[in-house]
Design a protein around this motif. Structure first.
Motif, mmCIF file in Angstrom:
data_model
loop_
_atom_site.group_PDB
_atom_site.id
_atom_site.type_symbol
_atom_site.label_atom_id
_atom_site.label_comp_id
_atom_site.label_asym_id
_atom_site.label_seq_id
_atom_site.Cartn_x
_atom_site.Cartn_y
_atom_site.Cartn_z
ATOM 1 N N ASP A 144 16.459 4.695 79.216
ATOM 2 C CA ASP A 144 15.987 3.311 79.198
ATOM 3 C C ASP A 144 15.299 3.002 80.530
ATOM 4 N N PRO A 145 13.967 2.824 80.540
ATOM 5 C CA PRO A 145 13.253 2.626 81.817
ATOM 6 C C PRO A 145 13.671 1.371 82.569
ATOM 7 N N ARG A 146 13.977 0.281 81.868
ATOM 8 C CA ARG A 146 14.417 -0.939 82.546
ATOM 9 C C ARG A 146 15.769 -0.716 83.221
ATOM 10 N N LEU A 147 16.683 -0.069 82.500
ATOM 11 C CA LEU A 147 17.987 0.237 83.085
ATOM 12 C C LEU A 147 17.829 1.194 84.258
ATOM 13 N N ALA A 148 16.950 2.168 84.136
ATOM 14 C CA ALA A 148 16.710 3.122 85.224
ATOM 15 C C ALA A 148 16.242 2.397 86.480
ATOM 16 N N ALA A 149 15.332 1.426 86.309
ATOM 17 C CA ALA A 149 14.820 0.674 87.455
ATOM 18 C C ALA A 149 15.907 -0.183 88.082
ATOM 19 N N ASN A 150 16.781 -0.773 87.246
ATOM 20 C CA ASN A 150 17.887 -1.573 87.759
ATOM 21 C C ASN A 150 18.882 -0.716 88.530
ATOM 22 N N VAL A 151 19.186 0.459 87.995
ATOM 23 C CA VAL A 151 20.117 1.365 88.668
ATOM 24 C C VAL A 151 19.545 1.796 90.017
ATOM 25 N N GLN A 152 18.259 2.093 90.045
ATOM 26 C CA GLN A 152 17.625 2.495 91.303
ATOM 27 C C GLN A 152 17.716 1.383 92.345
ATOM 28 N N GLN A 153 17.521 0.153 91.907
ATOM 29 C CA GLN A 153 17.635 -0.971 92.831
ATOM 30 C C GLN A 153 19.054 -1.107 93.361
ATOM 31 N N CYS A 154 20.035 -0.841 92.510
ATOM 32 C CA CYS A 154 21.440 -0.899 92.934
ATOM 33 C C CYS A 154 21.747 0.175 93.969
ATOM 34 N N LEU A 155 21.142 1.351 93.829
ATOM 35 C CA LEU A 155 21.346 2.424 94.797
ATOM 36 C C LEU A 155 20.949 1.983 96.192
ATOM 37 N N TYR A 156 19.863 1.216 96.279
ATOM 38 C CA TYR A 156 19.363 0.769 97.571
ATOM 39 C C TYR A 156 20.148 -0.423 98.115
ATOM 40 N N SER A 157 20.902 -1.103 97.267
ATOM 41 C CA SER A 157 21.553 -2.357 97.659
ATOM 42 C C SER A 157 23.060 -2.231 97.829
ATOM 43 N N ASP A 158 23.607 -1.060 97.564
ATOM 44 C CA ASP A 158 25.057 -0.871 97.650
ATOM 45 C C ASP A 158 25.380 -0.067 98.907
ATOM 46 N N ASN A 159 26.074 -0.694 99.842
ATOM 47 C CA ASN A 159 26.427 -0.003 101.085
ATOM 48 C C ASN A 159 27.851 0.536 101.069
ATOM 49 N N GLN A 160 28.506 0.529 99.888
ATOM 50 C CA GLN A 160 29.894 0.966 99.792
ATOM 51 C C GLN A 160 30.081 2.275 99.036
ATOM 52 N N GLU A 161 29.265 2.513 98.033
ATOM 53 C CA GLU A 161 29.402 3.752 97.270
ATOM 54 C C GLU A 161 28.070 4.135 96.650
ATOM 55 N N GLY A 162 28.033 5.371 96.118
ATOM 56 C CA GLY A 162 26.803 5.868 95.535
ATOM 57 C C GLY A 162 26.257 7.043 96.327
ATOM 58 N N PRO A 163 25.334 7.804 95.745
ATOM 59 C CA PRO A 163 24.789 9.012 96.400
ATOM 60 C C PRO A 163 24.176 8.747 97.769
ATOM 61 N N LEU A 164 23.416 7.672 97.927
ATOM 62 C CA LEU A 164 22.779 7.385 99.216
ATOM 63 C C LEU A 164 23.813 7.041 100.286
ATOM 64 N N THR A 165 24.810 6.256 99.905
ATOM 65 C CA THR A 165 25.867 5.888 100.847
ATOM 66 C C THR A 165 26.691 7.101 101.236
ATOM 67 N N ASP A 166 27.009 7.964 100.266
ATOM 68 C CA ASP A 166 27.751 9.192 100.563
ATOM 69 C C ASP A 166 26.968 10.074 101.534
ATOM 70 N N LEU A 167 25.670 10.178 101.313
ATOM 71 C CA LEU A 167 24.820 10.995 102.186
ATOM 72 C C LEU A 167 24.795 10.422 103.599
ATOM 73 N N ARG A 168 24.644 9.108 103.699
ATOM 74 C CA ARG A 168 24.596 8.472 105.016
ATOM 75 C C ARG A 168 25.894 8.722 105.787
ATOM 76 N N ARG A 169 27.025 8.570 105.127
ATOM 77 C CA ARG A 169 28.307 8.776 105.810
ATOM 78 C C ARG A 169 28.481 10.234 106.231
ATOM 79 N N ARG A 170 28.047 11.148 105.383
ATOM 80 C CA ARG A 170 28.171 12.569 105.727
ATOM 81 C C ARG A 170 27.303 12.908 106.939
ATOM 82 N N ILE A 171 26.092 12.360 106.974
ATOM 83 C CA ILE A 171 25.193 12.625 108.098
ATOM 84 C C ILE A 171 25.765 12.060 109.392
#
Length: 298
Positions: A144-171
């Protein structure tokens, strides 16, 4: 005069050792925060309410409080998964943007990634966490492209969990391990690192283990553990149970560095009596005493 005052304030050292009153006030602010996401709470604390405290300490305290707060919410979310998906699908026809899930997460007082996880599990009947994580890590795979876009926005807006947050903490964790090793070499400490110790057959290993112990303020130091975190008493006791006790049993006394600070009670806990020294930075050179080896001895 005003410019000098601003410059002095900007360069002033931030608090890293917090009193119980200061720590409690921060936790109360976090737990009483409403009307936004955790990242909004973080910005409010750092820029408005606790400007004299080390920002990374605030971020770590926020992470700890959010984890404890959301830990018991998972089963409640799963019970409401059908309703949450229905709400999303009804409203996505009304709002032509990619921030719907962020608004829902804010209203529900949950993390955006937690909401994404529940919706993906429900919509695509996913039972394995690895499958959900794959879609979170690669939103373009969501059908679902709309859901995909919403999920992507959540990745950028969540500072507590998710792949980007995990990567930042590991670095960040790896950055401070490198800092520890660099500072140790600069003062002439010879040590084994984790990879060295694992090659020697050890399973639980500190970040560095001294080849020759040294004294720090008359205390023997055999190892140093680096934590890119804030040392509140609860998390410190957990670190002792999971790591530090085994280091003391195997190697003797050592140091744990909480680079972003600690609660004033943490260094004085009775649990430290097994040989644990708590610091917020690498030991000062003038406080170290090294073993003097006789020349010519191999």
């Amino acid at each position: 005069m005003a410019k000098n005052t601003i410059a002095t304030s900007h360069n002033a050292a931030k608090k890293k050792i917090l009193t119980n009153v200061e720590y409690t006030r921060i936790c109360q602010f976090i737990n009483g925060y409403h009307g936004g996401l955790a990242i909004d709470c973080e910005l409010e604390m750092v820029n408005r309410f606790f400007v004299d405290v080390e920002p990374l300490a605030l971020i770590c305290i926020l992470q700890s409080e959010m984890f404890n707060k959301h830990r018991g919410q998972h089963w409640r979310l799963e019970q409401r998964s059908k309703k949450l998906l229905q709400t999303y699908e009804e409203q996505c026809h009304l709002y032509n943007d990619n921030a719907l899930l962020i608004r829902m997460a804010s209203l529900e007082n949950i993390s955006p990634i937690a909401l994404c996880r529940i919706l993906l599990q429900e919509k695509y009947d996913l039972t394995q966490r690895s499958h959900v994580y794959r879609l979170l890590k690669h939103p373009h795979l969501i059908q679902d492209p709309r859901l995909a876009a919403n999920v992507q926005q959540c990745l950028y807006s969540d500072n507590q969990e998710g792949p980007l947050t995990d990567l930042r903490r590991r670095i960040i964790g790896e950055e401070y391990e490198v800092k520890l090793k660099t500072l140790a070499k600069e003062v002439g400490i010879h040590f084994y690192d984790e990879q060295d110790l694992r090659r020697m057959g050890y399973d639980k290993t500190p970040d560095i283990k001294m080849i020759f112990p040294f004294l720090y303020k008359d205390s023997v130091v055999n190892w140093i553990e680096s934590k890119a975190n804030f040392g509140d008493p609860r998390s410190h006791k957990k670190n002792i149970q999971q790591q530090l006790q085994s280091y003391c049993n195997r190697f003797g006394p050592g140091i744990i560095i909480y680079w972003f600070g600690y609660h004033e009670d943490t260094p004085n806990l009775a649990d430290n009596n097994i040989g644990i020294t708590v610091l917020t930075d690498f030991p000062a050179r003038e406080d170290l005493v090294f073993m003097q080896l006789t020349e010519g001895v191999k």
